[in-house]
Motif scaffolding. Structure first.
Motif, short mmCIF file in Angstrom:
data_model
loop_
_atom_site.label_atom_id
_atom_site.label_comp_id
_atom_site.label_asym_id
_atom_site.label_seq_id
_atom_site.Cartn_x
_atom_site.Cartn_y
_atom_site.Cartn_z
N SER A 28 25.19 36.33 -117.88
CA SER A 28 26.29 37.21 -118.24
C SER A 28 25.95 38.60 -117.72
N ARG A 42 31.44 36.43 -118.01
CA ARG A 42 31.11 35.85 -119.31
C ARG A 42 30.48 36.90 -120.23
N SER A 43 31.10 38.05 -120.26
CA SER A 43 30.47 39.22 -120.89
C SER A 43 30.47 39.18 -122.40
N ARG A 44 31.17 38.23 -123.01
CA ARG A 44 31.14 38.10 -124.47
C ARG A 44 30.28 36.93 -124.94
N GLN A 45 29.62 36.27 -124.02
CA GLN A 45 28.72 35.18 -124.39
C GLN A 45 27.47 35.76 -125.04
N THR A 46 26.96 35.09 -126.08
CA THR A 46 25.81 35.64 -126.81
C THR A 46 24.49 35.08 -126.30
N GLU A 111 30.21 41.13 -130.80
CA GLU A 111 29.46 39.87 -130.82
C GLU A 111 28.05 40.00 -131.39
N SER A 129 25.68 40.53 -126.67
CA SER A 129 26.48 40.15 -125.50
C SER A 129 26.41 41.29 -124.50
#
Length: 260
Positions: A28, A42-46, A111, A129
């Motif tokens: 990300s 995918r910048s909100r993936q943790t 997030e 994130s």
């Protein structure tokens, strides 16, 4: 380094850059410049934060205390050399998960979440994130009181080549971008002792359960480049990946993104 096909990232107002992402690595990233996000994937993936959370720990402590000379010395080694003992001390003083909860409210993070309830002392298991790390740097640059901002940025600009645990901190942004930069790196899952100990000047070339990627190593590079460009790269590497291989991958990603 094996790479997958070029991946186009999201942008605002211009053609998306093509960023080559290594095959088998969860990546990300987000790049913020001149008031907008100019590239993201995918910048909100943790991810689990590893040492990137030390920025939140430092800001929370400085917000609530007038730091003594001893405190400032501990904060310096925590931010410059990613010292884990110093982080654990401030984490304990701040009430562990409460540190993250306060900073989530203060910086408007979406997030970011404290470590799992059964691992309250594991500050490195904080969920983050790429978007939230950008927000953290924006809070530092735009909203934090001047004294706090200048102190934290000074330490991040003086990031040492080696962490106090012997791992090399020069991967990613420090190897990909010319100074000035201010960086906070993060790594976890490569063992307690590096296979290749760093030498000074080292190699430069709740209802919701966040996915922390436990069992696989993470390697992150984050920071401010030049006159305010924020670059964040978070990665979850395949199990068994060496620090050297992961570092090369992250540096290649950072090198592509600092040119966006």
């Amino acid at each position: 380094m094996a790479s997958g096909s070029p991946e186009a990232s999201k942008t605002s107002g211009r053609k998306p850059p093509v960023v080559r992402v290594p095959r088998g690595v969860r990546v990300s990233y987000a790049v913020f410049e001149r008031g907008r996000v100019v590239a993201e994937r995918r910048s909100r993936q943790t991810f689990r934060s590893a040492s990137v959370v030390k920025i939140l720990i430092a800001l929370d402590y400085l917000e609530r205390h007038r730091a003594s000379a001893a405190d400032r010395a501990l904060l310096q080694v925590m931010l410059r050399s990613s010292d884990d003992k110093a982080a654990t001390e401030f984490w304990r003083r701040g009430g562990q998960r409460q540190v993250v909860e306060r900073m989530v409210r203060r910086a408007g993070l979406a997030e970011t979440a404290p470590p799992p309830a059964d691992k309250p002392g594991f500050w490195g298991y904080t969920a983050i994130s790429a978007r939230d790390v950008v927000k953290t740097y924006r809070y530092l640059l735009e909203k934090a009181p001047k004294g706090q901002r200048e102190f934290v940025l000074e330490q991040l600009r003086r990031s040492t080549p080696c962490g106090t645990d012997g791992f090399d901190q020069t991967f990613g942004i420090p190897s990909a971008a010319k100074r000035p930069w201010a960086v906070k790196q993060g790594w976890s899952g490569f063992g307690d002792v590096p296979a290749e100990p760093c030498r000074k000047g080292g190699a430069r070339p709740a209802a919701w359960q966040p996915d922390l990627g436990l069992g696989r190593p993470v390697l992150h590079t984050t920071g401010v480049v030049g006159d305010g460009k924020i670059v964040v790269v978070l990665t979850l590497q395949p199990a068994g990946t060496s620090f050297r291989t992961a570092s090369a991958r992250v540096t290649d990603l950072a090198r592509q993104l600092v040119r966006v």
